[in-house]
Design a protein around this motif. Structure first.
Motif, short mmCIF file in Angstrom:
data_model
loop_
_atom_site.label_atom_id
_atom_site.label_comp_id
_atom_site.label_asym_id
_atom_site.label_seq_id
_atom_site.Cartn_x
_atom_site.Cartn_y
_atom_site.Cartn_z
N CYS A 1 0.81 -1.23 0.00
CA CYS A 1 0.00 0.00 0.00
C CYS A 1 0.84 1.27 0.00
O CYS A 1 0.31 2.37 -0.09
N CYS B 1 3.10 -4.42 7.69
CA CYS B 1 2.61 -3.05 7.51
C CYS B 1 1.54 -2.78 8.57
O CYS B 1 0.62 -3.56 8.76
N CYS C 1 -2.02 -1.61 6.21
CA CYS C 1 -2.81 -2.62 5.49
C CYS C 1 -2.67 -4.00 6.12
O CYS C 1 -3.33 -4.95 5.71
ZN ZN Z 1 0.67 -1.67 3.66
#
Ligand code: ZN
Lengths: 249, 162
Positions: B127, B149, B152
């Motif tokens: 992302c 992450c 996301c």
């Molecule tokens: Zn991400």
């Protein structure tokens, strides 16, 4: 066998045997990520060992390759220190051993970057970056366990006490031929001790642990004298190659 | 031998994919060090490992021989050279772009002469968010660490800078 070959074999055997031991943690470490970490560290050390064994075989000039040297030498021909052959014990003991060993290896490879043996210098240039990462991994565990709970602190201290007496053998330079030092092929490991101690003691203290004061263990790895545990380790490492000579897969 | 003979052999060897990260060729990775063709058409290829223990080297060696033989080169030898030691700076910009597209955060450039810096932050390859954290310093292969992450929630590999 020349002193040069013996020196390279001693370097090779330290990392080969350490690698074989670390492989034994796969599927037994406290968490999955640690299985992967110890396998990767073992693989780096195995790679270093392969290059060194190949080099030793070439220097010897009798047609022995890395496999011949790893699988078809007997216990008395292995020149590794006792520290690397010791059986696992507690996970904390393995982390203590990894800290002592990889900090030493970092000093060793740094010193061998300027070896007049070009192959040793080339192996050192790759290995130095790898063992630095290993030392850092051990450091994080020693900090986490030492400065953790009462129980983890106790076991980390016990692990350190168990392994500490075996570190001294790393710095005993009596096995290194004087001519190899004069020509700049080898380094005298006793010259690595001060920087090693500085780094190790800093980690031990940061982890709120106590630096052991125990006396060095009686060893003899550089002369091919090993502990009982070495026989079992070699049996496991060598049996497939010896049972099925020439097998490939 | 002409320059184009050399260039062609190099191009053929360079198309061999890395067995563990197949979107990258060994040319992208910077582990194809040299290709030499002598006047009898024999090809000598030098490759270098990323890590000492990289288990992919044997497969890469075999793939290089196969690729060149398929293109008609008869006598192909592959040599593993260690020096100078490979660094992630040898990975091409194209290689870094392909890595990110594949979902692996590429290595950061190394500072001149200094130690490898702490990674302050990596950009999530899914992302693009810089809000990421390291899960494990050792990933599925020696050359990678494992990250996640925070935005996301996707885990991803990072090709470590060495
Ligand atoms: Zn991400």
């Amino acid at each position: 066998m020349t002193e040069h070959v013996r020196y390279v074999l001693a370097l090779a055997d330290d990392v080969l045997v350490a690698s074989q031991r670390l492989g034994g943690w796969i599927a037994r470490a406290p968490e999955l990520e640690e299985d992967v970490a110890l396998a990767n560290i073992g693989l780096d050390l195995l790679g270093q060992a392969r290059s060194l064994l190949t080099h030793a075989g070439a220097l010897e000039g009798e047609g022995r390759d890395e496999d011949a040297l790893a699988y078809f030498r007997d216990e008395r021909d292995f020149l590794n220190v006792h520290l690397v052959e010791r059986s696992h014990g507690d996970f904390a003991a393995t982390m203590a051993r990894l800290l002592l060993l990889s900090t030493y290896l970092h000093e060793l490879w740094t010193a061998l970057l300027t070896s007049t043996d070009d192959t040793l210098a080339a192996v050192a240039a790759k290995a130095v970056k790898e063992v630095d990462y290993h030392a850092d991994h051990a450091r994080m565990w020693v900090l986490r366990l030492g400065d953790g709970t009462e129980e983890s602190h106790r076991r980390m201290q016990a692990g350190l006490e168990a392994e500490w007496p075996y570190a001294e053998e790393l710095f005993d330079g009596s096995y290194v031929d004087a001519a190899l030092l004069e020509t700049g092929v080898a380094v005298d490991p006793s010259t690595l001790r001060e920087r090693w101690a500085g780094r190790v003691v800093a980690v031990v203290e940061e982890a709120t642990l106590t630096v052991p004061t125990s006396r060095p263990a009686v060893t003899g790895g550089r002369r091919g004298i090993h502990t009982e545990e070495m026989g079992y380790l070699l049996a496991e490492m060598q049996h497939l190659a010896r049972s099925h000579p020439g097998a490939s897969w | 031998m002409t320059v184009s003979t050399y260039a062609r052999a190099r191009a053929v060897a360079g198309t061999v994919p890395d067995p563990e990260i197949p979107v990258l060729t060994i040319e992208d990775l910077g582990i194809l060090r040299d290709v030499a063709v002598d006047d009898r058409g024999r090809v000598h290829v030098q490759i270098t490992p990323t890590y000492s223990g990289c288990p992919a080297m044997d497969a890469i060696r075999a793939d290089v021989v196969e690729a060149l033989e398929r293109e008609g080169y008869a006598a192909v030898t592959v040599e593993l050279v260690l020096s100078p030691a490979w660094t992630t700076d040898w990975m091409s910009e194209e290689g870094k772009r392909k890595l990110e597209e594949y979902g692996i955060a590429p290595p950061s450039p190394l500072p001149a002469g200094g130690p490898v810096p702490l990674s302050l932050s990596l950009r999530c390859p899914q992302c693009g968010s810089p809000d990421t954290r390291e899960l494990s310093r050792f990933g599925s292969t020696a050359c990678k660490s494992l990250w996640v992450c925070n935005v996301c929630r996707e885990p991803f590999d990072h090709f470590k800078s060495i």
